[in-house]
Each structure stands twice: as structure tokens, then as C-alpha cells.
Design a protein around this motif. Sequence first.
Motif, PDB file in Angstrom:
ATOM      1  N   LYS A   1      -0.027 -11.264   0.647  1.00 33.78           N
ATOM      2  CA  LYS A   1       1.166 -10.953   1.422  1.00 33.78           C
ATOM      3  C   LYS A   1       2.247 -10.453   0.491  1.00 33.78           C
ATOM      4  O   LYS A   1       2.452 -11.018  -0.593  1.00 33.78           O
ATOM      5  N   GLY A   2       2.952  -9.393   0.917  1.00 31.93           N
ATOM      6  CA  GLY A   2       4.007  -8.885   0.063  1.00 31.93           C
ATOM      7  C   GLY A   2       4.652  -7.640   0.621  1.00 31.93           C
ATOM      8  O   GLY A   2       4.347  -7.180   1.729  1.00 31.93           O
ATOM      9  N   SER A   3       5.552  -7.083  -0.167  1.00 28.35           N
ATOM     10  CA  SER A   3       6.214  -5.841   0.198  1.00 28.35           C
ATOM     11  C   SER A   3       6.691  -5.135  -1.059  1.00 28.35           C
ATOM     12  O   SER A   3       6.897  -5.766  -2.106  1.00 28.35           O
TER      13      SER A   3
ATOM     14  N   GLN B   1       7.871  -7.707  -3.954  1.00 29.41           N
ATOM     15  CA  GLN B   1       7.775  -9.114  -3.602  1.00 29.41           C
ATOM     16  C   GLN B   1       6.303  -9.466  -3.401  1.00 29.41           C
ATOM     17  O   GLN B   1       5.621  -8.849  -2.585  1.00 29.41           O
ATOM     18  N   LEU B   2       5.822 -10.453  -4.153  1.00 22.39           N
ATOM     19  CA  LEU B   2       4.432 -10.894  -4.036  1.00 22.39           C
ATOM     20  C   LEU B   2       4.326 -12.375  -3.710  1.00 22.39           C
ATOM     21  O   LEU B   2       3.239 -12.945  -3.758  1.00 22.39           O
TER      22      LEU B   2
ATOM     23  N   ILE C   1      -1.179  10.664   0.203  1.00 24.87           N
ATOM     24  CA  ILE C   1      -0.559   9.387  -0.158  1.00 24.87           C
ATOM     25  C   ILE C   1      -1.536   8.280   0.205  1.00 24.87           C
ATOM     26  O   ILE C   1      -1.881   8.107   1.374  1.00 24.87           O
ATOM     27  N   LEU C   2      -1.983   7.564  -0.789  1.00 27.98           N
ATOM     28  CA  LEU C   2      -2.992   6.524  -0.605  1.00 27.98           C
ATOM     29  C   LEU C   2      -2.292   5.169  -0.666  1.00 27.98           C
ATOM     30  O   LEU C   2      -1.724   4.794  -1.700  1.00 27.98           O
ATOM     31  N   LEU C   3      -2.300   4.443   0.435  1.00 31.13           N
ATOM     32  CA  LEU C   3      -1.579   3.183   0.556  1.00 31.13           C
ATOM     33  C   LEU C   3      -2.463   1.994   0.189  1.00 31.13           C
ATOM     34  O   LEU C   3      -3.589   1.881   0.653  1.00 31.13           O
ATOM     35  N   LEU C   4      -1.948   1.133  -0.658  1.00 28.37           N
ATOM     36  CA  LEU C   4      -2.623  -0.117  -1.062  1.00 28.37           C
ATOM     37  C   LEU C   4      -4.077   0.123  -1.457  1.00 28.37           C
ATOM     38  O   LEU C   4      -4.990  -0.562  -0.972  1.00 28.37           O
ATOM     39  N   PRO C   5      -4.343   1.061  -2.363  1.00 25.72           N
ATOM     40  CA  PRO C   5      -5.735   1.416  -2.682  1.00 25.72           C
ATOM     41  C   PRO C   5      -6.486   0.351  -3.466  1.00 25.72           C
ATOM     42  O   PRO C   5      -7.716   0.328  -3.448  1.00 25.72           O
ATOM     43  N   ALA C   6      -5.764  -0.522  -4.175  1.00 22.16           N
ATOM     44  CA  ALA C   6      -6.449  -1.546  -4.973  1.00 22.16           C
ATOM     45  C   ALA C   6      -5.704  -2.867  -4.857  1.00 22.16           C
ATOM     46  O   ALA C   6      -5.439  -3.541  -5.850  1.00 22.16           O
ATOM     47  N   LEU C   7      -5.372  -3.243  -3.632  1.00 24.26           N
ATOM     48  CA  LEU C   7      -4.658  -4.487  -3.398  1.00 24.26           C
ATOM     49  C   LEU C   7      -5.608  -5.663  -3.575  1.00 24.26           C
ATOM     50  O   LEU C   7      -6.581  -5.800  -2.820  1.00 24.26           O
ATOM     51  N   PRO C   8      -5.359  -6.547  -4.545  1.00 20.23           N
ATOM     52  CA  PRO C   8      -6.282  -7.680  -4.743  1.00 20.23           C
ATOM     53  C   PRO C   8      -6.093  -8.744  -3.674  1.00 20.23           C
ATOM     54  O   PRO C   8      -5.005  -8.877  -3.086  1.00 20.23           O
TER      55      PRO C   8
ATOM     56  N   TRP D   1       2.751  -5.734   3.750  1.00 18.20           N
ATOM     57  CA  TRP D   1       1.388  -6.119   4.122  1.00 18.20           C
ATOM     58  C   TRP D   1       1.303  -7.635   4.312  1.00 18.20           C
ATOM     59  O   TRP D   1       2.125  -8.395   3.800  1.00 18.20           O
ATOM     60  N   SER D   2       0.303  -8.051   5.065  1.00 14.84           N
ATOM     61  CA  SER D   2       0.086  -9.472   5.342  1.00 14.84           C
ATOM     62  C   SER D   2      -1.399  -9.705   5.546  1.00 14.84           C
ATOM     63  O   SER D   2      -2.096  -8.836   6.084  1.00 14.84           O
ATOM     64  N   SER D   3      -1.878 -10.872   5.120  1.00 16.75           N
ATOM     65  CA  SER D   3      -3.307 -11.205   5.197  1.00 16.75           C
ATOM     66  C   SER D   3      -4.162 -10.105   4.579  1.00 16.75           C
ATOM     67  O   SER D   3      -5.263  -9.824   5.043  1.00 16.75           O
ATOM     68  N   GLY D   4      -3.631  -9.490   3.535  1.00 15.83           N
ATOM     69  CA  GLY D   4      -4.376  -8.462   2.812  1.00 15.83           C
ATOM     70  C   GLY D   4      -4.452  -7.125   3.505  1.00 15.83           C
ATOM     71  O   GLY D   4      -5.179  -6.239   3.053  1.00 15.83           O
ATOM     72  N   LYS D   5      -3.702  -6.933   4.616  1.00 12.05           N
ATOM     73  CA  LYS D   5      -3.773  -5.680   5.374  1.00 12.05           C
ATOM     74  C   LYS D   5      -2.382  -5.082   5.534  1.00 12.05           C
ATOM     75  O   LYS D   5      -1.389  -5.798   5.678  1.00 12.05           O
ATOM     76  N   LEU D   6      -2.340  -3.770   5.548  1.00 12.92           N
ATOM     77  CA  LEU D   6      -1.094  -3.067   5.743  1.00 12.92           C
ATOM     78  C   LEU D   6      -0.494  -3.391   7.103  1.00 12.92           C
ATOM     79  O   LEU D   6      -1.173  -3.327   8.127  1.00 12.92           O
ATOM     80  N   VAL D   7       0.774  -3.729   7.116  1.00 13.05           N
ATOM     81  CA  VAL D   7       1.506  -3.939   8.369  1.00 13.05           C
ATOM     82  C   VAL D   7       2.290  -2.681   8.716  1.00 13.05           C
ATOM     83  O   VAL D   7       2.197  -2.152   9.823  1.00 13.05           O
ATOM     84  N   LEU D   8       3.061  -2.182   7.760  1.00 12.35           N
ATOM     85  CA  LEU D   8       3.915  -1.029   8.027  1.00 12.35           C
ATOM     86  C   LEU D   8       4.245  -0.317   6.727  1.00 12.35           C
ATOM     87  O   LEU D   8       4.464  -0.968   5.696  1.00 12.35           O
ATOM     88  N   ALA D   9       4.255   1.001   6.774  1.00 12.33           N
ATOM     89  CA  ALA D   9       4.739   1.813   5.659  1.00 12.33           C
ATOM     90  C   ALA D   9       5.815   2.744   6.186  1.00 12.33           C
ATOM     91  O   ALA D   9       5.773   3.181   7.339  1.00 12.33           O
ATOM     92  N   LYS D  10       6.790   3.026   5.345  1.00 11.30           N
ATOM     93  CA  LYS D  10       7.814   4.021   5.654  1.00 11.30           C
ATOM     94  C   LYS D  10       7.781   5.086   4.578  1.00 11.30           C
ATOM     95  O   LYS D  10       7.722   4.772   3.385  1.00 11.30           O
TER      96      LYS D  10
END
Length: 792
Positions: A718-720, A306-307, A706-713, A736-745
Motif C-alpha cells: 500500500k502506498g502513494s 509514502q510506503l 507510461i508504465l505504471l507500477l511495473p515492479a511493485l514488490p 495503490w492498495s493491496s498491491g494493485k493500482l487504485v488511481l493514477a493522475k
Amino acid sequence: MSLNLNSKLWYQRPARAFKEALPLGNGHMGAMVYGSCPGERISLNSDTLWSGVPGVKEVPVAAGQLSGVRSLIFSRKYHEAEKLMEQDMLGCWNESYMPLGTLHISYNDVADFTEYRRELDLETAIASASFQAHGRLISSEVFISYPANVMAVRIVSRSAQKLNLTVGLESRLQCKVEEKGEDGLVLYGNAPSHVEPNYVSSRNPVVYDPESPGMRFHIHLKAAVDHGKVSTKEGKITIENASGVLLLLSTANGYRGYDSPLEVNDRVLESCCRERITASEKKGYLVLKEEHIADHRSLYGRVGLQLGDEERAMLPTDERIRRFKRGERDNGLFSLLFNYGRYLLTASSREGSQPANLQGIWNEDMRPAWSSNWTTNINVEMNYWPAGVCNLSDCEAPLIDMVRELKDSGVKTAELTNHCRGFAVNHNVDIWRQTAPVSGLAKYAYWPMAGVWLCANLYEHYRFTRDSEYLIETCYPVMKSAAQFCLDWLVEGEDGKLHTCPSTSPENSFFDSEGRPCSVSYSSTMDMALIKELFGNIIEANERFHMDDGFTEVLAQKLPLLPGFKIGRYGQLQEWIEDFREVDAGHRHFAPVVAFHPFALINQKDTPGLVQAVKRLIDRRLENSSGHIGWNCAWLIGIFARLRESGKAYDYCRQFITHAMYDNLFGLHPPLGETEGELEVFQIDGNLGAVAGIAEMLLQSHLDEILLLPALPEEWDKGSVTGLKARGGFEVNMEWSSGKLVLAKIKPLETCRVKVRYRETSIEFDAEAGIWYEVAGNRDSLTQSGRNASFL
């Protein structure tokens, strides 16, 4: 009912051409649904229907010929060596993937129509269409069931006025249609004995040889109606006064394996088709549809992205694309592209089928571009880059089966053309498992490294699934055979290093000392990357399972003797053993960078200087106009994601949509200007490479972390995403929200220690198999906040 608004393609007019039609497939059978009105057209394909017959001709190369070419190359007489190779060391063209036929449905009493809509629901794998005609609503659904291996077409009139249809079959191949009474129609056909590739000038390109007839095939079509009447007449099915119609279609052909005689008994093929249709009839349409949807969702439903910009899905897909090209924001279109690529892989590559070829499974041409074959110097490998990370490792089964067959057929090529043990595969493969060089030019035809590269795909399957039985029994024997080829193919040079010779860098050329274009030298950068990756993977596997310690020791001794990667005059990663001047500085292939992507021999942690050289090579390519071919653009998404240049990764996602994609989202390959009669064509590697690139922007796992959101533009603020897989067998969900990771599982397949990195911080923790672990983002850092909790 679609659950995700960005899982639908829809349009307000019928398709006018292949590039607008909507694809369906179950790995074995493919269809392009046009949604035409008042005459529907559905073109058909079968994964094993090819020209030709079993038995590949090998053109032996004498040991003296090979040593003579090597002597010229090591004397730097590259031009002379290349001409000698093209004269004496190339072989025969491979065969072509054939169109099966076309199903035509004519609405006999429809002249004008309004309120038209057609769509493809990616979550159900059903193509549908509806329209108003003379006061009645007519709707249709089409799907191809993997469990039943039939195509079903359901047409309904939702008014008192009934349906009057004429339904027929045709094929561009030699065929005849027979009426079978209540059993409908059967089309009997023969594929050609040989088809010359589309880029070869020929007075007789399609050959039907009665002395060596091509493959027999059948299409069986049966109709059933709600009320009304069904009859067969003049080779067609006529339907009168029906409120609903169900068409069931099945196909069979004579292919029984690449090295087995063709089945020529029509009764056998006819019985196969009839059994499938009879079984489907007994189930009924609703059960058939439910089973199809459940089967499809068991694969497609594993991952969700979801983007945002969901409201854009209310616009027709072609209108969304036009607005996006004008500069309007539509993050949902990236989600749709990502979902579509995953859909295409599930539709064209299923257990028991052939792997996805250059066009997946969809082709309408008698002489398809590049024979619609398996081109193994990039395209086949790219087709399966998204399989592991997108939780579709099941779809790799056909590729694994094909590589096992290539191992067997390629033994003869290695022996007769390379004088080596093991197996060798060159750049083109067809249904008959041709592994020898084809005819033409050395720059593409002579490349015996394909088996080595395909082994990397096989090992990636293990990395994502952690299937030790597969590794030991299936993957390792193939890798060992490829490594045996490499050990024999390498020759010692005056520098004491081990070299591949002759060697090409796929489809690229350089100028020799006299300014002549050449493609043949020794130890191209790609060759070295492939061998190092293979040897390293075998050593890594053996460290865990101790399958073959003695052989592993040999590889470990040879690895340091391979030439290292070099940096050229422009600061670029060098493509060849010498810093040659390129004939085409903007060449479409990025062969030297495979050590960086998709491999990780070159990486930010261990070889930062070489990473900069990779970047410089790519920059030079782009400065000289590379990047608008579908697969080439898709590869750039992955490369820039690996470089962690999120802005450029996003730019090439955007360029794929604006320059390298048709309105039905098929990836576009433009004319290259290299041969006469070139046309722009669909190639599936662009779609599948784009999926892998988008996934690479969100999740990387190539350095034992495990590298999370390494190239998030920044545009995807905001997305999941749910259901992605990391190497090591980890399932990963993120928000993620406002371009930053909120939570990973994160859920591991095996009990292990997990290392997770986000931006510049990382954490490690012990994890039990099958348990979800939460990792919370806190500005730019991480906190391991719990286990077995719900994803927010």
C-alpha cells in the motif's frame, strides 16, 4: 516543521566520524555537521576548490602509433597492443577535490550534557541539535542558503543562563587566519599546485609550487549576538553572556573557469565574501531562513513517496537501520532512502555550481578516494539518472554546463590522441576539464567514449522537459560533435562492419588465447550501445525539428554497419567482440547492459531474446559475488525493475540498506583490493542510483508509453507517490492498495496522445497540455475515468 515523518534523519548522540555526520549544501558550498558537544565541528567544502592550475597537458599520440596498435588488435595480439598503449598512449593523472576547512564551536561552560538529539530535516534542509546542560536547553540550527550563498548557524540558550562560546576556523591546506575586528575572522589559503591520486605511491603527493601556485581561497566568518559580547582574540571569536548567536560564513576562491587565469587578488575574494555576509545581515536570520526553506522546497517538495510504517520514524535512524538488518519490517526506511537521495542531489548540484562529483560536494581528505573527481564511465551518468523521473531536471544544469565545456576542451583530445573530428572524453574529468587518458592501466584510463555517454544524459533532459530551445541550441551541437568523433573513430574491419579500435569495456579484463589478462580489443558491447544510442537520438531529434537532415542521413547509413549485440557461450549478453573468458566473472561493472538499462535498445517488446541474455549476464555476475558496492547495488535495483522482477529489485533495495549504506545513509564503496591502502568510502552515485532504481520500480516510460507500477514488490502493498515525471513531459501521481493500482493522475506538458500501460492492459487517449487526467485501476486493468479531478 517536517510534513513527512520519513523526511528526517535523527540520532541520540553526536557523530563520531564523517560517515555519521549530516550533510548540507547549496551546490556551491557543502558542510558536514557533526553535532558534537561540547565542541561542535562542521567541515566545509567549496565546489570549485581543487588542486592544480588551468591548462591541461595533452600527450599527443602519433597516427603511426595508433595504426600500429590497431593492426595488433585486428591480428588478435591483444596483450601486445595493450602494453604498447600503456607505454605510449596514456597521459597524466588528474587533480583532486580539496577540503576547504573546518568551523569549530566550543561551549566553554559545558562539561556534561543530557537529552541530546540531532537531526537533518530533508524538507527544510536544516541540521539541528539540542541538549540539556546544567539546567538549560541549548539548541542550534545550521543551513546553507542557495539564494544568499552563505552558511548560517543559529545557537540559542533557552534559559536565564547565557552562552559562552569560542569559535574558530582551520584548514588542512596552507592558510593563515586574521582577525578583522567587528567583521570577525578571515581565513586566507592556498590549494596545492598538484595532488597525486590516493592510489598512486609518492614520496611527495601534495605539492605547493611557488612557481605555479594553486588556487587562492577565503573563508569569512562573522558573529552577531542577542545581548552579550563579541570579540576577536588569538585568531578566534569569543562570545560571552549571549542568549543567542548567529554565525554567518561565506567562502570564495580564485576559480574563474577551467580555461581562465586564477584570480589572485585577495581583495577581490574578500570583497565577494563580505558582500554576501553584509546582505545576509541586513535580511536577518528569520528572513534568511524563510528564503532558504522556500527555495529548497521548490525543488525537494515536488515529489512525495509514502510506503507506510510511518510510526518507525519515531525511532532514531541508526536504531531503525539496526532493526531492519535484524529482519524487522520498515517500509518507511525505503521512503527515507528515496527522499535522502533526492535531497543529496539538490544539495550538491544547483544552477551555477559544479555537477555532483564522486562524493557529491562533501570531502574531508587531502587525497580523496579516486581524487573525488568525475568518473565518466558510470558514476557521473548514474548521479543524474534520478533527475528527470524525480522532477529535478533543474539540477542537471551543472552537468549540461560541464558537458558543453568538455565539448570544447575535448576537441584537442580527439585531434591529438585519436586523430578525429568532434570531441573525446576519457574516464576521468577534473575541474580543469581534463579529457585525455590519465596514467595507469588501459583497462580504465583508455576509454574515449565518455563524451558519447554524457550526450545520452543531455538528451534525457530533453525527453523529460520537452524544452525544444534547449535541444536545438545546447544539446544538438554537443551530440553532433560527439557523433562526428564516432564517425571518424570507427574503422572498417575485414567483416565489412564499422568498429571502435582500440576498445575497452570499462575496468574489466579477459584472458587472451595464451591465458594472459587483457582489457584491449575492438568493438566492446558498451561502445556499440553508446554509439547506437547517440545516432538514434540524433535521428529522433531531427525527425521532429529537421535541424540537420544531411548529417542525419549519414548516421542512418552507418547504423546498420555497426556490429550487432551477441549472445555468448553461457547464454549471456557478450561483453566483447569475442566470447572471451572473463578474468573476474563477478566484475562490479555491468557495462554491456547499458543497451538495456539505462537505454532501451534492448527491450522486452523488440528484442526479448537479448533481454534474456542480459538477465543471464547479470545472474552470472551475481553468482560470482557482485552486488554489494553502493553504485553497483543501486544499478541492480534499476536493472531488475526494468526486467520487471519486483522481488529481486526489492532484494537489492534491501541489500543497499543492509550492506551498502552508512548510518547517515551515505552510500558505501568498499575496498576493491586492487591497490594498497584502500579504505571504504562514501560515493554519492550509490544514493542517487538507488533513488533512480526505486523510481524505476514505480514508473517507466522508455518505450513511448507510461508504465505504471511495473515492479511493485509485494512488501510495498500500500502506498502513494506524487510528482514523478515520465519521458514526454508527463507528471504522474499514483495510489495503490493491496498491491494493485487504485488511481493514477497524469498531466502532460504538451497536447498529445497518451499511452498508459498497467500490467498486461493499456489505454490510449488524447490529452491537453496542463490538464490532469485520471486513470483508475480495476483489478488488473485500466479505465480513463475523467479529467481535472482531485487525486484521491
